[in-house]
Motif scaffolding. Structure first.
Motif, PDB file in Angstrom:
ATOM      1  N   SER A   3       0.875  -1.252   0.058  1.00 32.39           N
ATOM      2  CA  SER A   3       0.023   0.043   0.011  1.00 32.39           C
ATOM      3  C   SER A   3       0.773   1.254   0.099  1.00 32.39           C
ATOM      4  N   LEU A   4       0.531   2.386  -0.709  1.00 31.63           N
ATOM      5  CA  LEU A   4       1.146   3.424  -0.807  1.00 31.63           C
ATOM      6  C   LEU A   4       0.796   4.615  -0.239  1.00 31.63           C
ATOM      7  N   THR A   5      -0.491   4.476   0.519  1.00 28.34           N
ATOM      8  CA  THR A   5      -1.256   5.336   1.500  1.00 28.34           C
ATOM      9  C   THR A   5      -0.602   5.613   2.679  1.00 28.34           C
ATOM     10  N   SER A   6       0.372   4.913   3.090  1.00 31.04           N
ATOM     11  CA  SER A   6       0.974   4.971   4.419  1.00 31.04           C
ATOM     12  C   SER A   6       2.195   6.000   4.205  1.00 31.04           C
ATOM     13  N   GLY A   7       2.363   6.398   3.058  1.00 29.13           N
ATOM     14  CA  GLY A   7       3.644   7.348   2.864  1.00 29.13           C
ATOM     15  C   GLY A   7       4.944   6.608   2.840  1.00 29.13           C
ATOM     16  N   ASP A   8       5.001   5.339   3.112  1.00 30.61           N
ATOM     17  CA  ASP A   8       6.345   4.523   3.008  1.00 30.61           C
ATOM     18  C   ASP A   8       6.742   4.466   1.406  1.00 30.61           C
ATOM     19  N   SER A   9       7.952   4.323   1.192  1.00 28.80           N
ATOM     20  CA  SER A   9       8.455   4.270  -0.240  1.00 28.80           C
ATOM     21  C   SER A   9       8.202   2.682  -0.697  1.00 28.80           C
ATOM     22  N   TRP A  10       8.001   2.482  -2.075  1.00 27.75           N
ATOM     23  CA  TRP A  10       7.707   1.149  -2.550  1.00 27.75           C
ATOM     24  C   TRP A  10       8.797  -0.014  -2.170  1.00 27.75           C
ATOM     25  N   TYR A  11       9.838   0.583  -2.431  1.00 24.93           N
ATOM     26  CA  TYR A  11      11.121  -0.117  -1.994  1.00 24.93           C
ATOM     27  C   TYR A  11      11.648   0.299  -0.839  1.00 24.93           C
ATOM     28  N   GLU A  12      12.239  -0.358   0.118  1.00 26.91           N
ATOM     29  CA  GLU A  12      12.711  -0.126   1.383  1.00 26.91           C
ATOM     30  C   GLU A  12      13.993   0.678   1.175  1.00 26.91           C
ATOM     31  N   TRP A  13      14.898   0.379   0.128  1.00 30.08           N
ATOM     32  CA  TRP A  13      15.920   0.873  -0.035  1.00 30.08           C
ATOM     33  C   TRP A  13      16.123   2.006  -0.719  1.00 30.08           C
ATOM     34  N   TYR A  14      14.932   2.607  -1.103  1.00 26.44           N
ATOM     35  CA  TYR A  14      14.835   3.740  -2.089  1.00 26.44           C
ATOM     36  C   TYR A  14      15.007   5.121  -1.318  1.00 26.44           C
ATOM     37  N   GLY A  15      14.616   4.994  -0.332  1.00 27.84           N
ATOM     38  CA  GLY A  15      14.592   6.227   0.458  1.00 27.84           C
ATOM     39  C   GLY A  15      16.166   6.442   1.168  1.00 27.84           C
ATOM     40  N   GLU A  16      17.090   5.444   1.009  1.00 30.96           N
ATOM     41  CA  GLU A  16      18.365   5.639   1.590  1.00 30.96           C
ATOM     42  C   GLU A  16      19.216   6.071   0.555  1.00 30.96           C
ATOM     43  N   VAL A  17      18.860   5.697  -0.652  1.00 28.86           N
ATOM     44  CA  VAL A  17      19.831   6.293  -1.786  1.00 28.86           C
ATOM     45  C   VAL A  17      19.702   7.676  -1.938  1.00 28.86           C
ATOM     46  N   THR A  18      21.046   8.182  -2.082  1.00 25.70           N
ATOM     47  CA  THR A  18      21.094   9.643  -2.470  1.00 25.70           C
ATOM     48  C   THR A  18      21.966   9.903  -3.889  1.00 25.70           C
ATOM     49  N   PRO A  19      21.127  10.556  -4.824  1.00 23.44           N
ATOM     50  CA  PRO A  19      21.702  10.486  -6.119  1.00 23.44           C
ATOM     51  C   PRO A  19      22.893  11.714  -6.051  1.00 23.44           C
ATOM     52  N   ASP A  20      23.849  11.270  -7.142  1.00 26.48           N
ATOM     53  CA  ASP A  20      24.705  12.457  -7.230  1.00 26.48           C
ATOM     54  C   ASP A  20      24.423  13.524  -7.804  1.00 26.48           C
ATOM     55  N   GLU A  21      24.912  14.589  -7.183  1.00 27.87           N
ATOM     56  CA  GLU A  21      24.317  16.027  -7.671  1.00 27.87           C
ATOM     57  C   GLU A  21      24.688  16.471  -9.201  1.00 27.87           C
ATOM     58  N   LYS A  22      26.173  15.953  -9.534  1.00 30.55           N
ATOM     59  CA  LYS A  22      26.694  16.228 -10.735  1.00 30.55           C
ATOM     60  C   LYS A  22      26.014  15.602 -11.876  1.00 30.55           C
ATOM     61  N   GLU A  23      25.254  14.020 -11.726  1.00 24.73           N
ATOM     62  CA  GLU A  23      24.838  13.233 -12.607  1.00 24.73           C
ATOM     63  C   GLU A  23      23.340  13.725 -12.783  1.00 24.73           C
ATOM     64  N   VAL A  24      22.851  14.084 -11.850  1.00 24.58           N
ATOM     65  CA  VAL A  24      21.426  14.835 -11.865  1.00 24.58           C
ATOM     66  C   VAL A  24      21.429  16.478 -12.508  1.00 24.58           C
ATOM     67  N   ALA A  25      22.658  16.991 -12.625  1.00 26.48           N
ATOM     68  CA  ALA A  25      22.745  18.287 -13.235  1.00 26.48           C
ATOM     69  C   ALA A  25      22.901  18.002 -14.626  1.00 26.48           C
ATOM     70  N   LYS A  26      23.526  16.843 -15.145  1.00 21.90           N
ATOM     71  CA  LYS A  26      23.751  16.544 -16.357  1.00 21.90           C
ATOM     72  C   LYS A  26      22.604  16.206 -17.149  1.00 21.90           C
ATOM     73  N   VAL A  27      21.714  15.394 -16.389  1.00 22.13           N
ATOM     74  CA  VAL A  27      20.571  14.665 -16.940  1.00 22.13           C
ATOM     75  C   VAL A  27      19.464  15.980 -17.174  1.00 22.13           C
ATOM     76  N   LYS A  28      19.604  16.617 -16.226  1.00 20.78           N
ATOM     77  CA  LYS A  28      18.443  17.992 -16.245  1.00 20.78           C
ATOM     78  C   LYS A  28      18.918  18.775 -17.587  1.00 20.78           C
ATOM     79  N   LYS A  29      20.217  19.123 -17.795  1.00 18.34           N
ATOM     80  CA  LYS A  29      20.717  19.941 -19.022  1.00 18.34           C
ATOM     81  C   LYS A  29      20.203  19.163 -20.348  1.00 18.34           C
ATOM     82  N   ILE A  30      20.338  17.873 -20.185  1.00 18.27           N
ATOM     83  CA  ILE A  30      20.119  17.003 -21.667  1.00 18.27           C
ATOM     84  C   ILE A  30      18.685  17.271 -21.660  1.00 18.27           C
TER      85      ILE A  30
END
Length: 244
Positions: free
Chosen positions: A211-238
């Motif tokens: 259930s997604l109504t509880s506010g928890d993430s679908w995968y337990e490990w998804y909330g612990e992953v922090t994306p790299d800011e440089k890679e995110v900037a490249k994707v946004k630029k593209i």
């Protein structure tokens, strides 16, 4: 010169056949003399050749009759006195031993024993006897190549049958089983009443989604992953033109 003499003799014989009539009578008298045996140089060899040809024709006719005797009803051969005298109560392959070079027997049988007009030495049990004909109604012959315990067809390395005849055997056995001449041997399985349809994890029932109504993430490990800011900037630029 010789041609002119032959023409003269023909004309002379045509004009006066009475001159040659006494010669024929003398020849017939010579044949009747008791002290001599008159042999015609033309008729005797011809007569012997005709006799030999007639004997060969009779032998060929007898051979063809023997081969075609069981062609329409091949199962009659297994009940004949000829078969009992030749094989007795054994199978057609029981006393077969293949000639091979060396002390180790070959792991596979021949592809075929008869290639055109040439027959291999010591052919297989079916090729060596022309009266043994494979047919889906020849049940007694087919049963000799089926194990009575397992219902499986014997391997050709055991029976010695060549690959060509083994292929015909497999086709005839399958046809005989389809027509009901040979039984199917299916292993018996006792039914315990348990439902095996969804007992294994691979085929079990699918669990309900999270259930997604509880506010928890679908995968337990998804909330612990922090994306790299440089890679995110490249994707946004593209994809800047497509982002809102």
């Amino acid at each position: 010169m010789a041609a002119s003499i032959q023409r003269f003799a023909k004309t002379l014989y045509g004009l006066s056949p009475s001159l040659f009539h006494p010669l024929r009578q003398n020849q017939s008298c010579l044949q009747r003399l008791p002290g001599r045996t008159w042999r015609s140089p033309v008729t005797a060899p011809g007569h012997s050749l005709c006799t030999a040809a007639s004997l060969q024709d009779e032998d060929a006719a007898q051979t063809a009759e023997a081969l075609s005797r069981y062609k329409d009803r091949p199962w009659d051969y297994l009940e004949s006195e000829e078969y009992i005298e030749k094989y007795g109560a054994n199978t057609v392959w029981a006393s077969y031993r293949r000639n091979h070079k060396g002390g180790i027997p070959p792991q596979k049988t021949r592809k075929t024993c008869i290639r055109g007009d040439k027959i291999s030495g010591n052919p297989c049990p079916i090729c060596r006897d022309p009266n043994v004909i494979i047919h889906h109604q020849n049940v007694k012959l087919l049963q000799q190549f089926i194990s009575p315990h397992t219902g499986q067809v014997y391997d050709p390395t055991r029976t010695g049958v060549c690959m060509k005849q083994q292929k015909k055997l497999n086709e005839a056995i399958n046809t005989a089983r389809d027509h009901g001449f040979l039984p199917f041997q299916i292993p018996h399985v006792e039914y315990s009443g348990e439902d095996f349809s969804n007992s294994h994890d691979a085929v079990g029932s699918t669990p309900p989604p999270l259930s997604l109504t509880s506010g928890d993430s679908w995968y337990e490990w998804y909330g612990e992953v922090t994306p790299d800011e440089k890679e995110v900037a490249k994707v946004k630029k593209i994809y800047k033109a497509y982002l809102k």
